[in-house]
Design a protein around this motif. Structure first.
Motif, PDB file in Angstrom:
ATOM      1  N   TRP A 170       0.829  -1.224   0.000  1.00  0.00           N
ATOM      2  CA  TRP A 170       0.000   0.000   0.000  1.00  0.00           C
ATOM      3  C   TRP A 170       0.851   1.257   0.000  1.00  0.00           C
ATOM      4  O   TRP A 170       0.423   2.304  -0.489  1.00  0.00           O
ATOM      5  N   LEU A 171       2.072   1.176   0.546  1.00  0.00           N
ATOM      6  CA  LEU A 171       2.886   2.397   0.678  1.00  0.00           C
ATOM      7  C   LEU A 171       3.153   3.067  -0.663  1.00  0.00           C
ATOM      8  O   LEU A 171       2.843   4.250  -0.826  1.00  0.00           O
ATOM      9  N   PRO A 172       3.740   2.350  -1.649  1.00  0.00           N
ATOM     10  CA  PRO A 172       4.054   3.039  -2.911  1.00  0.00           C
ATOM     11  C   PRO A 172       2.817   3.428  -3.703  1.00  0.00           C
ATOM     12  O   PRO A 172       2.927   4.118  -4.717  1.00  0.00           O
ATOM     13  N   LYS A 173       1.613   2.970  -3.281  1.00  0.00           N
ATOM     14  CA  LYS A 173       0.393   3.417  -3.959  1.00  0.00           C
ATOM     15  C   LYS A 173      -0.220   4.612  -3.242  1.00  0.00           C
ATOM     16  O   LYS A 173      -0.638   5.584  -3.871  1.00  0.00           O
ATOM     17  N   ALA A 174      -0.307   4.516  -1.899  1.00  0.00           N
ATOM     18  CA  ALA A 174      -1.025   5.548  -1.153  1.00  0.00           C
ATOM     19  C   ALA A 174      -0.207   6.825  -1.007  1.00  0.00           C
ATOM     20  O   ALA A 174      -0.745   7.920  -1.136  1.00  0.00           O
ATOM     21  N   HIS A 175       1.106   6.706  -0.761  1.00  0.00           N
ATOM     22  CA  HIS A 175       1.894   7.911  -0.514  1.00  0.00           C
ATOM     23  C   HIS A 175       1.903   8.877  -1.691  1.00  0.00           C
ATOM     24  O   HIS A 175       1.742  10.072  -1.498  1.00  0.00           O
ATOM     25  N   PRO A 176       2.089   8.374  -2.935  1.00  0.00           N
ATOM     26  CA  PRO A 176       2.072   9.328  -4.043  1.00  0.00           C
ATOM     27  C   PRO A 176       0.727  10.028  -4.208  1.00  0.00           C
ATOM     28  O   PRO A 176       0.678  11.166  -4.667  1.00  0.00           O
ATOM     29  N   GLU A 177      -0.369   9.364  -3.820  1.00  0.00           N
ATOM     30  CA  GLU A 177      -1.689   9.953  -4.050  1.00  0.00           C
ATOM     31  C   GLU A 177      -2.109  10.891  -2.932  1.00  0.00           C
ATOM     32  O   GLU A 177      -2.907  11.792  -3.141  1.00  0.00           O
ATOM     33  N   ALA A 178      -1.599  10.664  -1.709  1.00  0.00           N
ATOM     34  CA  ALA A 178      -2.022  11.506  -0.596  1.00  0.00           C
ATOM     35  C   ALA A 178      -1.421  12.898  -0.745  1.00  0.00           C
ATOM     36  O   ALA A 178      -0.373  13.064  -1.353  1.00  0.00           O
ATOM     37  N   PRO A 179      -2.100  13.934  -0.186  1.00  0.00           N
ATOM     38  CA  PRO A 179      -1.484  15.262  -0.158  1.00  0.00           C
ATOM     39  C   PRO A 179      -0.166  15.191   0.618  1.00  0.00           C
ATOM     40  O   PRO A 179      -0.045  14.410   1.558  1.00  0.00           O
ATOM     41  N   SER A 180       0.814  15.999   0.239  1.00  0.00           N
ATOM     42  CA  SER A 180       2.158  15.848   0.807  1.00  0.00           C
ATOM     43  C   SER A 180       2.235  15.937   2.328  1.00  0.00           C
ATOM     44  O   SER A 180       2.941  15.138   2.945  1.00  0.00           O
TER      45      SER A 180
END
Lengths: 219, 673
Positions: free
Chosen positions: B230-240
């Motif tokens: 989930w990390l490499p999917k969720a982190h790019p999509e979440a606001p910084s």
């Protein structure tokens, strides 16, 4: 009221409730089905009133009168109006044909008696012995729900289930409190009104009361 | 008692922030919510410092808040350390959020959920019972999920990321819940204090089951392999700012859970438990750093680097358990110290890196390294801060990353004393994994800085980038300042770390680290003088500059392009790209990364000897996701299709199900009665 009269009248009325349920499976004309429902309501009211008279319970007699008003007069009138939109509408082609339905009703009644042996032995009164009839009426109503196609038959099916439950309640507990009965009756009344609107809407949109048309809503 | 008031006040202020975010008009809501969150952070930080100073937990109970179980808050030294860690990331991240607000954080939902997320992060380490912990943990998962989805709620990638995160986090929560329920059932109470008393006397099989369930659950939150997908999917999509908090603080709470269950509640376990943790840690570190080295999306790179760093922390936690199980309390304490220091450092530099990645995205509209370049000249301050944070995560002295890895190396290198065969094999392998990981991390961040910030811009938007608002730079600066200060004077946080470690591993009388300016491991031969190191490095730099100036008295010859070495025109496309930079690494680790390469050659219609165009695509998708998760998803989908046949849409069929069930029930009653 003497004991034997009480037993006879109570048994007769309860049997009438079951008989009406079976008759709804037999008749095809929707108008006749609704009239049968009214008779069943009256029989149910008779059960409540007779128990009330026997137990000298004024509340139960009032409940009986209420049931008479609601289930024998008002509800059948409301459903009757739906039928009047399409007076020639008949339950022409049920999912299970009429003779098979009657056999199934017999089997369900048998099942009801078999399943409630322990309950009837717990309540050894006249009323208690009649509990299986209530359960049988309920099962027959459920069966009508499953096998009948027209929306009106569905409404009647729900009311048959409700009448069966009410009959069990009267017989098993010598009457539920007035308030509870009032609430249950109002619920049924409301459900009938909503279903009536739904059925009429269905007819105007789909051109028939046939429930199978609803499969089209599935994607 | 006053400290207890601080904890409650912090929680209430955080809730107030959420309410303010939900109710106030657009121009006000982010600022008001941020102010309230800062107040909450202040309260919780004060309570945490108080607990660390007196070294006695704060205990609060309320029977009214949650039905049946009540709420129990216990803030001990271990929890207090994690509260400080959350505060350290949360204050800059929310400050950054003010400037970032117009990129999706100023909607009513986001402004309400963001403060709530920070509040749950602050409160999870203070939970003192199973019910309280699970309630806060789930609230944290739900709020972070909403925040992942808030930025581009219409995009497919964001929805997919949300689904992945939701499934993994809920599977994790389920296993954690089962582990806690087993413990609570055997302890006759659901407070952690009651569990800690009884859990030591359970059957070893039950204890192992509880630990493994908790490891899966908390490992999925921490982003350890193989639950990292989930990390490499969720982190790019979440606001910084959310990415920064999730990667810096929430992931750290996953490690907190492992320490809480493994050390605090179960009181340590046999060697094989910790070997499992060690293996998970080593695999995460290597896998994460490899993927970080080959990613071309800046935030995806940072997400994989989180898996890498958590792997290092798990190595340290596993080593600590191993030493504890083999009765080496001093080494165990040193390993756990290094775990906590690594976590704290990771929170600081990863927070800074995610926030600067957000700045880059705001300025250029892209996270793809192959479309960036030349940003150091266009965004000098953001670029410089990113450079320092990248040096810190690459463990270069005199920055904080070096201190954490030095401590971990110390604890692992002294591990030759154990005497258990498995451990004797595992510890040297862990050292090797740590060394390889450190190297690959440097590759990843040389790439991030070199491709993203140096060279020439690879797209128009990168060429036109301008510096971001001052609050955003200040927020990154705060975190980078933490990196520098903790690199030069790491002894500042050691009292707190020591208290926290002593809570997790009780029975440790002596000091672990000598205090003062220098770092000295008590009882072992290991010594580091960070301040002297920083001083000599600075001295060397100044010396070289002075020397150069002294030597270059005579005028230097001007260098001009005579023939330009044949380069008539120099375009941005002649530079290394992120993909080509990573190619050697990708080639060496081909079997692990399994890149998918597409070469598409189009010929001119008249002749197949003349080529019209060549397209080359190189994608590295996650091998674990492909081989472990895809078959599971396919099976679930197939069963779903089978189950759908039960629902043809016919009302009669549905009613028949009811009647059938009723008849079967009545038959059963008739036969049995």
């Amino acid at each position: 009221m003497s004991a034997s009269t009480y037993t006879n009248v109570l048994g007769l009325a309860a049997a009438a409730v079951l008989l009406c349920a079976v008759v709804t499976l037999w008749r095809r004309s929707l108008g006749a089905i609704v009239r049968t429902l009214a008779v069943q309501g009256a029989a149910l009211a008779c059960v409540a009133t007779v128990i009330g008279l026997h137990e000298h319970d004024v509340g139960l007699i009032v409940v009986g009168l209420l049931v008479l008003g609601a289930k024998a007069v008002v509800v059948p009138l409301l459903i009757g109006r739906v039928v009047r939109h399409d007076p020639n509408s008949r339950e022409t082609d049920p999912l299970v044909n009429v003779p098979a339905s009657l056999v199934a009703a017999g089997a369900l009644t048998f099942l009801a008696f078999a399943a409630t042996r322990s309950v009837t032995s717990l309540v050894p009164t006249t009323a208690g012995r009649l509990i299986p009839i209530g359960l049988a009426a309920m099962l027959v109503g459920f069966f009508a729900l499953v096998t009948r196609r027209k929306a009106v038959s569905q409404i009647v099916g729900i009311l048959l289930v409700d009448n069966g439950v009410a009959l069990v309640a009267f017989l098993a507990t010598a009457g539920v409190p007035l308030l509870v009965e009032l609430g249950a009756s109002l619920d049924v009344l409301l459900a009938v009104i909503v279903l009536r609107v739904l059925a009429i809407q269905m007819r105007s949109r789909l051109g028939s009361f046939d429930l199978d048309q609803l499969t089209e809503l599935h994607d | 008692m006053t400290a207890g008031v601080l904890v409650v006040a912090g929680a209430l202020l955080g809730l107030g922030g959420a309410i303010a975010g939900a109710l106030l008009p657009k121009g006000w809501r982010v600022r008001a919510a941020t102010a309230l969150i800062w107040a909450a952070c202040g309260c919780e930080a004060a309570a945490a410092i108080h607990v660390l100073a007196i070294d006695r937990p704060i205990v609060l109970r309320s029977t009214e808040l949650l039905p049946f179980t009540g709420v129990t808050l216990v803030l001990n030294s271990l929890g207090a350390f994690f509260v400080l860690l959350v505060v350290m990331v949360a204050v800059p991240a929310t400050l950054y959020g003010i400037g970032y607000a117009s990129h999706g954080l100023d909607t009513r939902t986001a402004a309400c959920v963001f403060p709530l997320f920070v509040t749950t992060l602050l409160l999870v380490p203070t939970a003192g019972s199973v019910a309280t912990f699970m309630a806060l943990w789930e609230l944290m998962a739900l709020t972070s999920l909403l925040l992942v989805l808030v930025d581009h709620s219409a995009s497919e990638a964001s929805r997919s990321a949300g689904t992945w995160y939701a499934v993994l986090t809920h599977v994790g929560a389920a296993t954690i819940l089962v582990a806690f329920l087993i413990l609570a059932a055997h302890s006759g109470g659901q407070t952690f204090a009651a569990i800690a008393v009884h859990a030591r006397h359970l059957a070893s099989g039950v204890r192992a089951l509880v630990f493994m369930l908790a490891l899966v659950g908390f490992g999925s939150k921490a982003g350890a392999v193989p639950f990292h997908v989930w990390l490499p999917k969720a982190h790019p999509e979440a606001p910084s700012p959310v990415s920064a908090l999730m990667s810096g603080a929430m992931v750290a709470l996953g490690v907190y859970g492992i320490v809480l269950v493994g050390d605090d509640l179960l009181g340590g376990g046999p060697v094989w438990w910790w070997l499992v943790v060690l293996v998970l840690g080593g695999a995460s570190a290597l896998f994460g750093s490899l993927h970080a080295a080959s990613s071309t999306d800046l935030k995806r790179l940072l997400a994989y680097s989180t898996t890498d760093n958590i792997g290092l922390v798990l190595l340290a936690v596993g080593a600590a358990g191993l030493y504890d199980a083999t009765r080496h309390p001093l080494l165990a304490a040193l390993s756990l110290v290094s775990a906590l220091v690594l976590l704290f450092n990771h929170a600081a530099f990863k927070g800074a890196l995610f926030l600067s990645a957000g700045s880059v995205q705001v300025a250029t509209g892209s996270r793809d390294l192959d479309r960036l370049g030349g940003l150091l000249r266009r965004m000098p301050q953001t670029g410089a801060l990113f450079l320092v944070a990248a040096a810190a995560i690459s463990a270069l002295p005199p920055l904080n990353g070096f201190i954490g890895e030095w401590l971990l190396f110390q604890s692992l290198l002294h591990g030759a004393v154990i005497g258990s065969t498995a451990a004797d094999i595992a510890i040297p392998l862990a050292v090797a994994a740590l060394a390889l990981t450190a190297g690959l991390t440097v590759v990843a961040f040389v790439k991030a800085v070199g491709i993203g910030f140096l060279g020439r811009p690879r797209s128009e938007s990168a060429d036109e980038a301008t510096e971001v608002p001052r609050t955003m730079r200040l927020a990154v600066g705060l975190l980078v300042a933490v990196c520098v200060v903790l690199g030069v004077a790491p002894t500042l946080i050691f009292p707190a770390v020591e208290r926290a470690v002593k809570t997790a591993l009780p029975g440790l009388g002596t000091r672990i680290l000598a205090h003062g300016v220098d770092l000295q491991v008590v009882g072992l031969r290991g010594m580091l003088a960070p301040a002297a190191l920083a001083g000599s490095l600075a001295g060397a730099v100044v010396g070289i500059m002075v020397l150069r100036r002294a030597l270059s008295r005579q005028p230097t010859p001007r260098v001009v392009e005579a023939w330009g070495c044949g380069r008539q025109l120099q375009t941005a496309r002649m530079q290394y790209t992120a993909t080509s930079f990573a190619e050697p690494v990708q080639r060496v680790f081909d079997d692990v990364l399994r890149p998918v390469q597409d070469l598409d050659v189009t010929h001119v219609a008249e002749s197949r000897y003349v080529i019209e165009s060549v397209t080359f695509a190189n994608t590295v998708d996650d091998a674990i996701e492909r081989s472990l998760y895809t078959p599971v998803i396919r099976a679930v989908r197939r069963w779903g299709q089978v189950a759908r046949r039960l629902q043809p849409g016919s009302v009669h069929r549905y009613l028949a199900y009811g009647l059938g069930a009723l008849v079967i029930l009545l038959v059963a009653v008739a036969v049995m009665g």
